[in-house]
Motif scaffolding. Structure first.
Motif, PDB file in Angstrom:
ATOM      1  N   SER A 168     -29.348  14.457   4.866  1.00 21.96           N
ATOM      2  CA  SER A 168     -29.944  15.447   5.748  1.00 21.96           C
ATOM      3  C   SER A 168     -31.348  14.994   6.141  1.00 21.96           C
ATOM      4  N   ARG A 169     -31.837  15.574   7.208  1.00 21.53           N
ATOM      5  CA  ARG A 169     -33.164  15.243   7.711  1.00 21.53           C
ATOM      6  C   ARG A 169     -34.191  16.029   6.914  1.00 21.53           C
ATOM      7  N   PRO A 170     -35.206  15.364   6.380  1.00 20.49           N
ATOM      8  CA  PRO A 170     -36.260  16.090   5.661  1.00 20.49           C
ATOM      9  C   PRO A 170     -37.007  17.041   6.603  1.00 20.49           C
ATOM     10  N   LEU A 171     -37.485  18.152   6.055  1.00 23.10           N
ATOM     11  CA  LEU A 171     -38.184  19.143   6.855  1.00 23.10           C
ATOM     12  C   LEU A 171     -39.395  18.537   7.566  1.00 23.10           C
ATOM     13  N   GLY A 172     -40.119  17.671   6.876  1.00 22.85           N
ATOM     14  CA  GLY A 172     -41.301  17.053   7.477  1.00 22.85           C
ATOM     15  C   GLY A 172     -40.973  16.227   8.713  1.00 22.85           C
ATOM     16  N   VAL A 173     -39.835  15.527   8.688  1.00 24.54           N
ATOM     17  CA  VAL A 173     -39.413  14.746   9.859  1.00 24.54           C
ATOM     18  C   VAL A 173     -39.084  15.688  11.007  1.00 24.54           C
ATOM     19  N   SER A 174     -38.432  16.811  10.703  1.00 24.27           N
ATOM     20  CA  SER A 174     -38.134  17.798  11.749  1.00 24.27           C
ATOM     21  C   SER A 174     -39.417  18.331  12.371  1.00 24.27           C
ATOM     22  N   LEU A 184     -37.993   4.733  12.677  1.00 25.83           N
ATOM     23  CA  LEU A 184     -39.018   4.765  11.634  1.00 25.83           C
ATOM     24  C   LEU A 184     -39.989   3.606  11.828  1.00 25.83           C
ATOM     25  N   THR A 185     -39.455   2.422  12.090  1.00 25.61           N
ATOM     26  CA  THR A 185     -40.302   1.245  12.304  1.00 25.61           C
ATOM     27  C   THR A 185     -41.255   1.469  13.469  1.00 25.61           C
ATOM     28  N   ASN A 197     -62.568   9.800  16.248  1.00 27.16           N
ATOM     29  CA  ASN A 197     -61.842  11.067  16.252  1.00 27.16           C
ATOM     30  C   ASN A 197     -61.304  11.282  14.842  1.00 27.16           C
ATOM     31  N   LEU A 198     -62.104  11.917  13.997  1.00 25.12           N
ATOM     32  CA  LEU A 198     -61.763  12.047  12.587  1.00 25.12           C
ATOM     33  C   LEU A 198     -60.554  12.957  12.352  1.00 25.12           C
ATOM     34  N   VAL A 199     -60.412  14.005  13.146  1.00 22.90           N
ATOM     35  CA  VAL A 199     -59.254  14.891  12.992  1.00 22.90           C
ATOM     36  C   VAL A 199     -57.976  14.141  13.368  1.00 22.90           C
ATOM     37  N   GLY A 200     -58.000  13.445  14.488  1.00 18.98           N
ATOM     38  CA  GLY A 200     -56.840  12.664  14.903  1.00 18.98           C
ATOM     39  C   GLY A 200     -56.505  11.571  13.899  1.00 18.98           C
ATOM     40  N   LEU A 201     -57.542  10.934  13.344  1.00 17.71           N
ATOM     41  CA  LEU A 201     -57.341   9.903  12.333  1.00 17.71           C
ATOM     42  C   LEU A 201     -56.663  10.488  11.096  1.00 17.71           C
ATOM     43  N   LEU A 202     -57.138  11.632  10.651  1.00 18.05           N
ATOM     44  CA  LEU A 202     -56.552  12.280   9.475  1.00 18.05           C
ATOM     45  C   LEU A 202     -55.081  12.639   9.724  1.00 18.05           C
ATOM     46  N   ILE A 203     -54.794  13.194  10.895  1.00 23.15           N
ATOM     47  CA  ILE A 203     -53.411  13.562  11.221  1.00 23.15           C
ATOM     48  C   ILE A 203     -52.522  12.321  11.255  1.00 23.15           C
ATOM     49  N   SER A 204     -52.974  11.265  11.902  1.00 21.74           N
ATOM     50  CA  SER A 204     -52.182  10.032  11.978  1.00 21.74           C
ATOM     51  C   SER A 204     -51.933   9.447  10.596  1.00 21.74           C
ATOM     52  N   LEU A 205     -52.953   9.450   9.742  1.00 20.58           N
ATOM     53  CA  LEU A 205     -52.793   8.904   8.393  1.00 20.58           C
ATOM     54  C   LEU A 205     -51.837   9.739   7.547  1.00 20.58           C
ATOM     55  N   VAL A 206     -51.901  11.065   7.692  1.00 20.54           N
ATOM     56  CA  VAL A 206     -50.979  11.940   6.948  1.00 20.54           C
ATOM     57  C   VAL A 206     -49.543  11.688   7.402  1.00 20.54           C
ATOM     58  N   ILE A 207     -49.338  11.561   8.720  1.00 18.37           N
ATOM     59  CA  ILE A 207     -47.991  11.291   9.237  1.00 18.37           C
ATOM     60  C   ILE A 207     -47.498   9.936   8.746  1.00 18.37           C
ATOM     61  N   LEU A 253     -44.194   9.478   6.444  1.00 20.92           N
ATOM     62  CA  LEU A 253     -43.048   8.671   6.890  1.00 20.92           C
ATOM     63  C   LEU A 253     -42.761   7.541   5.906  1.00 20.92           C
ATOM     64  N   LEU A 254     -43.800   6.951   5.337  1.00 18.75           N
ATOM     65  CA  LEU A 254     -43.581   5.915   4.325  1.00 18.75           C
ATOM     66  C   LEU A 254     -42.939   6.495   3.066  1.00 18.75           C
ATOM     67  N   SER A 255     -43.282   7.743   2.734  1.00 19.37           N
ATOM     68  CA  SER A 255     -42.727   8.341   1.519  1.00 19.37           C
ATOM     69  C   SER A 255     -41.240   8.705   1.671  1.00 19.37           C
ATOM     70  N   VAL A 256     -40.784   8.924   2.901  1.00 21.26           N
ATOM     71  CA  VAL A 256     -39.361   9.272   3.101  1.00 21.26           C
ATOM     72  C   VAL A 256     -38.588   8.118   3.739  1.00 21.26           C
ATOM     73  N   SER A 257     -39.177   6.941   3.780  1.00 19.75           N
ATOM     74  CA  SER A 257     -38.550   5.817   4.483  1.00 19.75           C
ATOM     75  C   SER A 257     -37.212   5.410   3.874  1.00 19.75           C
ATOM     76  N   ASP A 258     -36.996   5.678   2.587  1.00 19.69           N
ATOM     77  CA  ASP A 258     -35.727   5.302   1.966  1.00 19.69           C
ATOM     78  C   ASP A 258     -34.561   6.178   2.421  1.00 19.69           C
ATOM     79  N   GLN A 259     -34.838   7.279   3.112  1.00 20.64           N
ATOM     80  CA  GLN A 259     -33.782   8.183   3.582  1.00 20.64           C
ATOM     81  C   GLN A 259     -33.268   7.824   4.969  1.00 20.64           C
TER      82      GLN A 259
END
Length: 127
Positions: free
Chosen positions: A24-30, A86-87, A105-115, A119-125
């Motif tokens: 199934s698709r993880p909620l975060g990916v959705s 994913l790649t 753009n610190l807010v944009g940087l933070l958002i990009s890094l969190v994403i 994505l790296l944490s769920v890459s095995d799915q």
């Protein structure tokens, strides 16, 4: 007076049946896909504004259109849990983080890094 034996009910619900066909698709990916689709739609505002300038503005609008359509393809691929998506998502969000860093753009940087981290944490799915 013949009585029928009760029909056994399946212990498998419809949600379990969909899981049996694949991961199934993880909620975060959705969430990333839904917000990405919203971003895809909102990106057309500055693209159309650039088209109004004509000349070089129209060329830049064409470049942004290609990037925006590429991002839509990645969003659809992420929604379908495709490995290639994913790649490309890692590449695009990595470039976005770099651009946010350069423009401070610190807010944009933070958002990009969190994403990126998510994505790296769920890459095995991914397929």
């Amino acid at each position: 007076m013949s009585s029928r034996p009760p029909v056994p009910r399946s212990t498998r619900s419809s949600t379990n049946a969909s899981y049996a066909s694949g991961p199934s698709r993880p909620l975060g990916v959705s969430i990333i896909c839904i917000l990405g689709a919203l971003g895809f739609l909102l990106a057309w505002i500055p693209i159309l504004q650039l088209l109004a300038y004509g000349g070089f503005g129209a060329f830049i609008a064409l470049v942004f259109t290609v990037i925006n359509l590429g991002m839509l393809a990645v969003i659809v691929g992420l929604w379908n849990m495709e490995g290639w998506a994913l790649t490309w998502a890692l590449v695009l969000y990595g470039l976005s983080a770099l651009l946010d860093l350069v423009t401070l753009n610190l807010v944009g940087l933070l958002i990009s890094l969190v994403i990126l981290a998510y994505l790296l944490s769920v890459s095995d799915q991914f397929a």
